[in-house]
Design a protein around this motif. Structure first.
Motif, PDB file in Angstrom:
ATOM      1  N   HIS A   1       0.853  -1.190   0.000  1.00 45.16           N
ATOM      2  CA  HIS A   1       0.000   0.000   0.000  1.00 45.16           C
ATOM      3  C   HIS A   1       0.894   1.246   0.000  1.00 45.16           C
ATOM      4  O   HIS A   1       1.741   1.413   0.873  1.00 45.16           O
ATOM      5  N   VAL A   2       0.694   2.080  -0.984  1.00 43.16           N
ATOM      6  CA  VAL A   2       1.481   3.310  -1.116  1.00 43.16           C
ATOM      7  C   VAL A   2       0.528   4.494  -1.064  1.00 43.16           C
ATOM      8  O   VAL A   2      -0.523   4.499  -1.731  1.00 43.16           O
ATOM      9  N   TYR A   3       0.897   5.497  -0.269  1.00 41.80           N
ATOM     10  CA  TYR A   3       0.033   6.660  -0.077  1.00 41.80           C
ATOM     11  C   TYR A   3       0.708   7.902  -0.664  1.00 41.80           C
ATOM     12  O   TYR A   3       1.854   8.206  -0.339  1.00 41.80           O
ATOM     13  N   VAL A   4      -0.025   8.586  -1.520  1.00 38.70           N
ATOM     14  CA  VAL A   4       0.540   9.667  -2.328  1.00 38.70           C
ATOM     15  C   VAL A   4      -0.149  10.992  -2.042  1.00 38.70           C
ATOM     16  O   VAL A   4      -1.381  11.067  -1.970  1.00 38.70           O
ATOM     17  N   ALA A   5       0.675  12.038  -1.907  1.00 36.01           N
ATOM     18  CA  ALA A   5       0.180  13.417  -1.850  1.00 36.01           C
ATOM     19  C   ALA A   5       0.663  14.125  -3.110  1.00 36.01           C
ATOM     20  O   ALA A   5       1.855  14.097  -3.421  1.00 36.01           O
ATOM     21  N   ILE A   6      -0.263  14.725  -3.839  1.00 38.17           N
ATOM     22  CA  ILE A   6       0.068  15.407  -5.097  1.00 38.17           C
ATOM     23  C   ILE A   6      -0.075  16.911  -4.909  1.00 38.17           C
ATOM     24  O   ILE A   6      -1.123  17.401  -4.476  1.00 38.17           O
ATOM     25  N   PHE A   7       0.981  17.627  -5.265  1.00 36.25           N
ATOM     26  CA  PHE A   7       0.963  19.088  -5.221  1.00 36.25           C
ATOM     27  C   PHE A   7       1.032  19.597  -6.657  1.00 36.25           C
ATOM     28  O   PHE A   7       2.013  19.360  -7.351  1.00 36.25           O
ATOM     29  N   GLY A   8      -0.021  20.273  -7.088  1.00 37.74           N
ATOM     30  CA  GLY A   8      -0.110  20.759  -8.462  1.00 37.74           C
ATOM     31  C   GLY A   8      -0.997  19.858  -9.298  1.00 37.74           C
ATOM     32  O   GLY A   8      -0.672  18.684  -9.509  1.00 37.74           O
ATOM     33  N   HIS A   9      -2.143  20.380  -9.745  1.00 38.97           N
ATOM     34  CA  HIS A   9      -3.016  19.577 -10.605  1.00 38.97           C
ATOM     35  C   HIS A   9      -3.427  20.380 -11.845  1.00 38.97           C
ATOM     36  O   HIS A   9      -4.593  20.430 -12.234  1.00 38.97           O
ATOM     37  N   GLY A  10      -2.400  20.996 -12.464  1.00 37.53           N
ATOM     38  CA  GLY A  10      -2.605  21.627 -13.767  1.00 37.53           C
ATOM     39  C   GLY A  10      -2.595  20.554 -14.843  1.00 37.53           C
ATOM     40  O   GLY A  10      -3.047  19.432 -14.610  1.00 37.53           O
ATOM     41  N   LYS A  11      -2.054  20.868 -16.005  1.00 34.82           N
ATOM     42  CA  LYS A  11      -2.095  19.919 -17.126  1.00 34.82           C
ATOM     43  C   LYS A  11      -1.370  18.618 -16.801  1.00 34.82           C
ATOM     44  O   LYS A  11      -1.872  17.525 -17.062  1.00 34.82           O
ATOM     45  N   VAL A  12      -0.162  18.728 -16.228  1.00 42.20           N
ATOM     46  CA  VAL A  12       0.609  17.523 -15.909  1.00 42.20           C
ATOM     47  C   VAL A  12      -0.054  16.743 -14.780  1.00 42.20           C
ATOM     48  O   VAL A  12      -0.219  15.521 -14.855  1.00 42.20           O
ATOM     49  N   GLY A  13      -0.450  17.445 -13.727  1.00 43.23           N
ATOM     50  CA  GLY A  13      -1.086  16.791 -12.593  1.00 43.23           C
ATOM     51  C   GLY A  13      -2.377  16.092 -12.979  1.00 43.23           C
ATOM     52  O   GLY A  13      -2.651  14.964 -12.549  1.00 43.23           O
TER      53      GLY A  13
ATOM     54  N   THR B   1      -2.804   4.910  -3.310  1.00 47.77           N
ATOM     55  CA  THR B   1      -3.914   5.733  -2.832  1.00 47.77           C
ATOM     56  C   THR B   1      -3.487   7.193  -2.776  1.00 47.77           C
ATOM     57  O   THR B   1      -2.504   7.526  -2.113  1.00 47.77           O
ATOM     58  N   VAL B   2      -4.189   8.053  -3.501  1.00 54.10           N
ATOM     59  CA  VAL B   2      -3.932   9.496  -3.433  1.00 54.10           C
ATOM     60  C   VAL B   2      -4.776  10.062  -2.295  1.00 54.10           C
ATOM     61  O   VAL B   2      -5.994  10.193  -2.415  1.00 54.10           O
ATOM     62  N   PHE B   3      -4.125  10.368  -1.181  1.00 52.68           N
ATOM     63  CA  PHE B   3      -4.876  10.826  -0.005  1.00 52.68           C
ATOM     64  C   PHE B   3      -4.944  12.351   0.089  1.00 52.68           C
ATOM     65  O   PHE B   3      -5.751  12.887   0.861  1.00 52.68           O
TER      66      PHE B   3
ATOM     67  N   LYS C   1      -8.628  12.920   1.462  1.00 58.55           N
ATOM     68  CA  LYS C   1      -9.551  11.796   1.398  1.00 58.55           C
ATOM     69  C   LYS C   1      -8.808  10.540   1.824  1.00 58.55           C
ATOM     70  O   LYS C   1      -7.968  10.013   1.083  1.00 58.55           O
ATOM     71  N   LYS C   2      -9.123  10.066   3.003  1.00 58.52           N
ATOM     72  CA  LYS C   2      -8.410   8.946   3.614  1.00 58.52           C
ATOM     73  C   LYS C   2      -8.420   7.705   2.723  1.00 58.52           C
ATOM     74  O   LYS C   2      -7.407   7.005   2.594  1.00 58.52           O
ATOM     75  N   ASP C   3      -9.563   7.407   2.135  1.00 65.02           N
ATOM     76  CA  ASP C   3      -9.701   6.188   1.333  1.00 65.02           C
ATOM     77  C   ASP C   3      -9.276   6.367  -0.122  1.00 65.02           C
ATOM     78  O   ASP C   3      -9.360   5.428  -0.913  1.00 65.02           O
TER      79      ASP C   3
ATOM     80  N   ASP D   1       0.662  16.095   8.801  1.00 66.24           N
ATOM     81  CA  ASP D   1      -0.127  15.718   9.979  1.00 66.24           C
ATOM     82  C   ASP D   1      -1.231  14.730   9.620  1.00 66.24           C
ATOM     83  O   ASP D   1      -1.507  13.780  10.380  1.00 66.24           O
ATOM     84  N   PHE D   2      -1.872  14.927   8.474  1.00 70.58           N
ATOM     85  CA  PHE D   2      -2.949  14.013   8.043  1.00 70.58           C
ATOM     86  C   PHE D   2      -2.392  12.607   7.830  1.00 70.58           C
ATOM     87  O   PHE D   2      -3.011  11.614   8.237  1.00 70.58           O
ATOM     88  N   ALA D   3      -1.231  12.519   7.209  1.00 67.11           N
ATOM     89  CA  ALA D   3      -0.593  11.215   6.986  1.00 67.11           C
ATOM     90  C   ALA D   3      -0.213  10.567   8.313  1.00 67.11           C
ATOM     91  O   ALA D   3      -0.395   9.353   8.500  1.00 67.11           O
ATOM     92  N   THR D   4       0.305  11.365   9.233  1.00 70.04           N
ATOM     93  CA  THR D   4       0.719  10.847  10.543  1.00 70.04           C
ATOM     94  C   THR D   4      -0.476  10.356  11.347  1.00 70.04           C
ATOM     95  O   THR D   4      -0.448   9.256  11.926  1.00 70.04           O
ATOM     96  N   GLN D   5      -1.545  11.152  11.371  1.00 70.25           N
ATOM     97  CA  GLN D   5      -2.749  10.799  12.139  1.00 70.25           C
ATOM     98  C   GLN D   5      -3.383   9.504  11.642  1.00 70.25           C
ATOM     99  O   GLN D   5      -3.934   8.724  12.423  1.00 70.25           O
ATOM    100  N   ASN D   6      -3.291   9.274  10.342  1.00 67.82           N
ATOM    101  CA  ASN D   6      -3.879   8.070   9.755  1.00 67.82           C
ATOM    102  C   ASN D   6      -2.899   6.902   9.661  1.00 67.82           C
ATOM    103  O   ASN D   6      -3.216   5.855   9.112  1.00 67.82           O
ATOM    104  N   LYS D   7      -1.694   7.122  10.220  1.00 65.85           N
ATOM    105  CA  LYS D   7      -0.656   6.086  10.274  1.00 65.85           C
ATOM    106  C   LYS D   7      -0.328   5.513   8.895  1.00 65.85           C
ATOM    107  O   LYS D   7      -0.110   4.311   8.728  1.00 65.85           O
ATOM    108  N   PHE D   8      -0.306   6.407   7.895  1.00 65.79           N
ATOM    109  CA  PHE D   8       0.069   5.982   6.552  1.00 65.79           C
ATOM    110  C   PHE D   8       1.567   5.702   6.496  1.00 65.79           C
ATOM    111  O   PHE D   8       2.379   6.436   7.064  1.00 65.79           O
TER     112      PHE D   8
END
Length: 379
Positions: A22-34, A57-59, A70-72, A96-103
């Motif tokens: 299980h891999v948890y991803v945070a994406i910064f930037g959702h223009g054309k490439v994102g 999972t993109v959280f 979005k946790k799920d 903090d969100f990643a830490t709280q959800n123990k990702f």
């Protein structure tokens, strides 16, 4: 003989689920490439689960002002959800969100073009994130900052992949890095680094359109930045050349790159609107360059790293418009392709050539996706 019967619970353990990565991803930037990256990920998510037992999972999905948590996992309805549920944030809120959800198995993807955002890389690494970036700024800031991040990556045993910094989705940085780390003496790297400038000069050199018409055409096709001066000034190519030089452990700064700016001085600092109102001022100078070409020659905007590349201060970095024989590798380029020639001691005058699509959101997103999967394979 006494026989003891052991009863196994009817509730079976799903071994496959336990083994799943299980891999948890945070994406910064959702223009054309994102946006293109998300489309590619959603299209392959189920296949990755079935074929590789890998669940991505993109959280968190953020732009410069708001983030959607979005946790799920964020799905294809993210645009509507972000309008309704997006909140203002700092990068520490994402941590903090990643830490709280123990990702665990965290990856931060930077698809912005924002230099200021790259100052968050150290905090992300220190809090458990691997990094994937199409943003070139971190690798072209000061040498001290460059080394500081790499020291931190080593301390926390994290990866930082940025294949898309040069050549969009082409396997260029990885190839150069492997050659260098294996002890191969790279003596020169030369090529057409910009897909937008490749398209402009490939078409202009042999077509009938004026230079200003070619710039507008490249912009319409989405090859250039919204303000094409960001391409025409040569800084983008200079950054890419600097990144490759640093892969060879050359201690160089952006100021060390000799850059030919293609924009007339009087149009460099005006508004974007004023630039386009006066863009025809570029036509005569470039028409003269074209008319003065030798027979069977074309114009190419070339990045060139040469000199004594075995010394950390021995590299010469040049970015300029060149007259190139039409029958050469660079002269035969078509469309928006990029091309890189890697000269080494072992191969002599016969370079390793890497060529392919050098522009476009889908191509860059595919390169980002490739970097993400490379990290996943190591987890």
């Amino acid at each position: 003989m006494h026989t003891e019967t052991i009863h196994i619970s009817e509730e079976r353990i799903n071994i496959t689920e336990l083994q799943r990565c299980h891999v948890y991803v945070a994406i910064f930037g959702h223009g054309k490439v994102g946006e293109a990256f998300l489309e590619q990920l959603f299209a392959r998510q189920q296949q990755l689960i079935e074929n590789k037992n890998l669940e991505i999972t993109v959280f968190a999905l953020a732009n410069s002002s708001q983030v959607l948590f979005k946790k799920d996992g964020i799905d294809s309805n993210w645009q509507q959800e972000k309008i309704k549920k997006g909140v203002s944030y700092s990068v520490h809120d994402v941590i903090d969100f990643a830490t709280q959800n123990k990702f665990e198995n965290l990856i931060a993807i930077d698809n912005t073009a924002d230099n200021a955002f790259t100052q968050n890389y150290e905090a992300l690494v220190a809090n458990g994130f691997h990094l994937v970036s199409s943003n070139k700024h971190k690798n072209t800031n000061s040498w001290e900052e460059y080394l500081k991040l790499r020291s931190l990556l080593k301390t926390y045993e994290k990866n930082y992949l940025y294949e898309t910094n040069v050549g969009a989705g082409l396997p260029l940085i990885d190839t150069i890095n492997l050659l260098h780390q294996s002890g191969e003496n790279i003596t020169r790297i030369r090529g057409v680094f910009s897909g937008s400038l490749s398209f402009i000069f490939n078409e202009f050199s042999e077509g009938s359109c004026t230079f200003s018409e070619m710039v507008k055409k490249a912009k319409r096709k989405g090859f250039t930045e919204p303000d094409p001066r960001e391409d025409l000034c040569g800084m983008d190519v200079a950054r890419k050349l600097l990144i490759l030089a640093r892969e060879l452990e050359l201690r160089v700064e952006l100021k060390d790159v000799s850059i030919q700016n293609l924009i007339p001085k009087q149009l460099r600092n005006v508004t974007e609107e004023a630039f386009f109102q006066n863009i025809k001022q570029l036509d005569l100078p470039f028409l003269l360059k074209k008319k003065n070409l030798k027979k069977d020659s074309v114009l190419r905007y070339v990045g060139d790293l040469h000199g004594d590349l075995s010394r950390e201060d021995g590299g010469v970095l040049e970015v300029r418009l060149q007259e190139t024989p039409k029958n050469s590798m660079l002269g035969q380029l078509k469309g928006s392709d990029s091309l890189f020639e890697i000269y080494t001691e072992s191969y002599g005058s016969n370079p390793i050539v890497i060529q392919g699509a050098g522009a476009g959101a889908a191509v860059t997103a595919r390169g980002v996706f490739g970097d993400v999967l490379r990290i996943c394979n190591q987890l």
